[in-house]
Design an enzyme around this catalytic site. Structure first.
Site, mmCIF file in Angstrom:
data_model
loop_
_atom_site.group_PDB
_atom_site.id
_atom_site.type_symbol
_atom_site.label_atom_id
_atom_site.label_comp_id
_atom_site.label_asym_id
_atom_site.label_seq_id
_atom_site.Cartn_x
_atom_site.Cartn_y
_atom_site.Cartn_z
ATOM 1 C CB SER B 48 -0.893 -0.016 1.242
ATOM 2 O OG SER B 48 -1.826 1.032 1.179
ATOM 3 C CD GLU B 49 -0.785 3.767 -3.429
ATOM 4 O OE1 GLU B 49 -0.775 2.532 -3.282
ATOM 5 O OE2 GLU B 49 -1.643 4.371 -4.106
ATOM 6 C CG ASN B 50 -0.957 4.219 3.100
ATOM 7 O OD1 ASN B 50 -1.094 3.231 2.382
ATOM 8 N ND2 ASN B 50 -1.362 4.257 4.341
ATOM 9 C CB SER B 90 6.163 3.867 0.003
ATOM 10 O OG SER B 90 5.093 3.237 -0.650
#
Lengths: 229, 219
Positions: B48-50, B90
């Site tokens: 998840s890119e966060n 990330s």
């Protein structure tokens, strides 16, 4: 000099029209206590740099979550972000002409902030090549060819203030983040003239193992006790 | 097939593209259904890119909505063996080629592997978020979408909407067909047995090269 100050003193540092980085991602990892106080301060005209504008409806029943309060109170005149789709207030204020928005790809935004804090003249990324991003001359210097591949040279970003949030901070400003809250907070701690960190818990020196310090206190100017139980 | 069946059919076919141990980023909507169709012996690491590598089951004991969210801002969780990272790491993961596959929807894709999926005409522009980075950086970019927009082709000779990225799409999976993006153009490699090649071509603006080894699509 001690770095620990009150929320009121933190807000007093910030003047109208300041350029402010807010760590956080859709409200998660926003410095909620400082933002809440800033939203009631009447100060405005801010340029806000952050991943997003958060959203209405927080997990604790907040009407507006995190930085969404500042947008709702019309304190932001310019927003530099990667995604604002969850906060319809942004589109409303843009169509009224009271808010300017600059959209930057998320990975580029975080690297531009990192470059700003790391003394780099910019960062080369393949992201955005051949899209409208490459026309944003305020943020993109030029298209570079390296080894037969195209890159955009993204300019560094800095701010007057970074308002960040951690779970624990010691009195020197060393910070440990919980869960996904480190998101933009870590890079923003390096990229502003004045860095104000809110922590859920303030601990004594040694309260965070040196191996677990994620942001060194040397980056942090002021600490605010967020007092979350 | 109704809408839900179409989505399930596409998601099930996408699932066959993922291998055990792959690091995968899923876009919103249909792509989030893909893990439901993975065989029991295929475990992927969802990113998840966060800031999560190894997204866990939301709502499991110990979830903390104030501290752990996904890329849509919803409460999320980390799986056993996973970890949290900051946004810089990330996107190093994403742009640096450490994500094996990203699965996402599109408004348009074209013969050159261009994709447009971030500006819907006439609607508020939400922002590209991490989409531009993901399609540029992931090793495999799988577009999972309905073949047409209410009958209007979405697989075009040239995208007309503002692009998300140039020349990045690897594979297009729809309820009608599986299409590979290659140097020579778009190659029809699999077809849903409910349709003929001519029926697929009729709703595809781009030229399709029929693979010599054209297979029946199984999902």
């Amino acid at each position: 000099m001690g770095k620990l100050i009150s929320i009121e003193d933190a807000v007093a540092l910030i003047s109208d029209g300041a350029r402010i980085m807010f760590g956080g991602f859709m409200g998660c990892g926003n410095a909620h206590k400082i933002i809440d106080a800033l939203s009631k301060s009447g100060k405005s005209g801010f340029t806000m740099i952050g991943n997003d504008a958060a959203m209405p409806g927080g997990p604790l029943g907040e009407e507006y979550y995190g930085v969404a309060k500042l947008v709702h109170n019309r304190q932001i005149k310019r927003l530099i972000a990667s995604h604002v789709g969850l906060n319809p207030e942004v589109a409303r204020q843009m169509s009224e002409g009271s808010l300017d928005l600059d959209l930057i790809p998320q990975g580029s935004l975080v690297e531009m902030i990192r470059a700003g804090g790391a003394g780099l003249g910019g960062v080369l990324t393949p992201t955005g090549v051949g899209t409208v991003v490459q026309n944003k001359s305020e943020y993109v210097e030029l298209v570079q060819e390296i080894g037969g591949k195209s890159y955009l040279l993204m300019k560094p970003l800095r701010a007057d203030f970074a308002i960040i949030s951690g779970h624990q901070a010691d009195v020197n400003g060393n910070i440990w983040y919980k869960g996904t809250t480190r998101n933009f907070n870590m890079v923003m701690a390096t990229a502003a003239d004045v860095v104000i960190a809110e922590a859920d818990h303030i601990v004594e020196i040694g309260g965070i193992e040196p191996e677990n310090v994620m942001t060194s206190g040397v980056f942090v100017d002021y600490i605010v006790d967020g007092g979350r139980m | 097939m109704d809408k839900d069946m179409i989505k399930g059919y596409i998601a099930a076919r996408v699932a066959k593209e993922l291998k055990d141990g792959d690091v995968v980023n899923l876009g919103i909507g249909l792509p989030t259904m893909v893990p439901d169709y993975l065989p029991a012996d295929v475990h992927v690491i969802l990113q998840s890119e966060n800031g999560i590598i190894g997204v866990g089951v939301t709502g499991a004991a110990g979830s903390e909505p104030l501290y752990v969210v996904d890329a849509g801002g919803r409460p999320s969780a980390v799986a056993p063996g996973g970890c949290f990272i900051d946004s810089s790491v990330s996107f190093s993961l994403i742009r640096g080629g450490h994500v094996d596959a990203t699965v996402l929807g599109a408004l348009e894709v074209d013969e050159h592997g261009n994709i447009a999926n971030w500006i819907v005409p006439g609607k508020m522009v939400p922002g590209m978020g991490g989409a531009m980075d993901l399609v540029v950086g992931a090793k495999k970019v799988i577009v999972a979408m309905e073949h047409t927009q209410k009958g209007a082709p979405k697989i075009l000779k040239q995208c007309r909407l503002p692009l998300t990225a140039v020349g990045v799409v690897t594979l297009i999976i729809t309820e009608m067909a599986v299409i590979e993006v290659a140097e020579q153009g778009l190659i029809l490699t699999e077809i849903n047995p409910d349709f003929t090649v001519e029926e697929v071509r009729a709703v595809t603006e781009a030229s399709l090269i029929v693979s010599a080894g054209l297979k029946t699509m199984e999902s």
